[in-house]
Enzyme design. Structure first.
Site, short mmCIF file in Angstrom:
data_model
loop_
_atom_site.label_atom_id
_atom_site.label_comp_id
_atom_site.label_asym_id
_atom_site.label_seq_id
_atom_site.Cartn_x
_atom_site.Cartn_y
_atom_site.Cartn_z
N ASN A 26 0.87 -1.18 0.00
CA ASN A 26 0.00 0.00 0.00
C ASN A 26 0.91 1.23 0.00
OD1 ASN A 26 -1.78 2.05 0.51
ND2 ASN A 26 -2.43 1.31 2.53
N LYS A 34 0.11 4.26 -0.20
CA LYS A 34 -0.50 5.44 0.45
C LYS A 34 -0.24 6.69 -0.40
CE LYS A 34 -0.19 3.06 4.82
NZ LYS A 34 -0.02 3.11 6.27
N HIS A 73 -9.37 0.66 5.11
CA HIS A 73 -8.10 0.95 5.79
C HIS A 73 -8.36 1.95 6.91
CE1 HIS A 73 -4.05 2.28 6.60
NE2 HIS A 73 -3.62 1.21 5.96
N GLU A 127 -6.86 4.38 7.83
CA GLU A 127 -6.63 5.77 7.43
C GLU A 127 -7.83 6.34 6.66
OE1 GLU A 127 -2.76 5.30 5.61
OE2 GLU A 127 -1.89 4.95 7.58
N GLU A 146 -4.89 -5.09 10.66
CA GLU A 146 -3.90 -4.03 10.84
C GLU A 146 -4.18 -3.27 12.14
OE1 GLU A 146 -2.01 -2.73 6.82
OE2 GLU A 146 -3.72 -1.47 7.25
N GLY A 197 2.77 2.34 10.74
CA GLY A 197 3.70 3.46 10.56
C GLY A 197 4.45 3.86 11.81
N SER A 214 3.82 -2.00 10.31
CA SER A 214 5.27 -2.02 10.53
C SER A 214 5.94 -3.34 10.10
CB SER A 214 5.60 -1.69 12.00
OG SER A 214 5.19 -0.37 12.30
P1 13P Z 1 3.28 0.44 7.60
O1 13P Z 1 3.81 -0.83 6.99
O2 13P Z 1 3.98 1.66 7.09
O3 13P Z 1 3.21 0.36 9.09
O4 13P Z 1 1.78 0.59 7.07
C1 13P Z 1 0.92 -0.48 7.19
C2 13P Z 1 -0.31 -0.18 6.46
O5 13P Z 1 -1.11 0.63 6.87
C3 13P Z 1 -0.53 -0.90 5.19
O6 13P Z 1 -1.83 -0.71 4.72
#
Ligand code: 13P
Length: 266
Positions: free
Chosen positions: A10, A12, A96, A98, A182, A188, A228
């Protein structure tokens, strides 16, 4: 039953079109010949078509990071599954954290606390259903907040999310869905979830799928861990029986690291 591992990146809100194409080309070279792991990249909407072109004919699939549940119309800023497929997508991430606003508000110096993004379990379910109906396959994300974990509510939160998000698919659809666990606090932050605990929650999700769709679907459905994941910790996570892949953020932005994670799934 053995499930084919599925590693999705992803991206982002990262990479210009040219940077995305370069990353895709590098990745293509690094994982040429890997056919025992499903691999997808999910660039920004504007980079989808160009990245899709770059990976054509390779073992990398394309995914969108979100979608809306209409084919077209007056829905400013939204993207339909038909448009994602037109750009070459096979997959779409829905729910997600986010896009669910699970990160709460953004504090802006001038405007104060702004809430942003509005997905909830119901809209995630609508998106997943419409993705299926349109021919796109959803990666359905769920995860608890740190406060929910610390107050011992992880299992209740995940169960509640899954019951609504996974509601009402046909059996054929349920067999094809992918679920991403997740934990919000692991995204992150560099604070990866302990592999046994990640496996336990993925097992809990498999149990929920079993209750909703039966043993055969539960055995077939792929559940990714995200939060992560990197080239160092991937092998341990992916060795767990209930973890069938990873949804990778930051580490998917570098071809080397992402290729290492993919090879760790072999
Ligand atoms: P990170 O791997 O940067 O922690 O992000 C995970 C994520 O949200 C993947 O969709």
């Amino acid at each position: 039953m053995s499930r084919k591992p599925f590693i999705a990146g992803n991206w982002k809100m990262n990479k210009t079109i040219a940077e995305g194409v370069a990353l895709a080309n590098e990745l293509k070279d690094q994982i040429a010949g890997v056919d025992d792991v499903d691999v997808a990249v999910c660039p920004t909407f504007v980079a989808l078509a160009a990245v899709g072109e770059a990976i054509k004919g390779s073992n990398i699939m394309l995914g969108g990071q979100n979608m809306f549940w209409k084919e077209s119309g007056a829905w400013t800023s939204q993207i339909s599954p038909q448009m994602l497929m037109d750009a070459g997508c096979k997959w779409v991430i829905v729910g997600h954290s986010e896009t669910r606003g699970r990160f709460g508000t953004v504090d802006d110096e001038l405007a104060g606390a702004l809430s942003y993004f509005g997905d909830n379990d119901k809209t995630v379910n609508m998106k997943a259903k419409y993705a299926f109906a349109s021919g796109l396959l959803p990666i359905i994300a769920c995860g608890e907040l740190l406060s929910e974990r610390e107050s011992g509510r992880t299992d209740d939160v995940i169960t509640a999310q899954m019951k609504v998000c996974l509601d009402g698919f046909t059996k054929e659809q349920a067999l094809k869905m992918v679920i991403a666990y997740e934990p919000v606090w692991a995204i992150g932050t560099g604070k990866v979830c302990d592999s046994d605990e990640a496996d336990r929650v993925c097992g809990l999700i498999r149990g929920i799928v079993k209750n909703m769709y039966g043993e055969d679907v539960a055995e077939a459905v792929r559940i990714q861990y995200g939060g992560s994941v990197n080239d160092k910790n991937a092998a341990e996570l992916l060795a767990k029986p209930n973890i069938d892949g990873a949804l990778v953020g930051g580490a998917a932005l570098k071809a080397d690291a992402f290729a290492t994670i993919i090879k760790a799934a072999q």
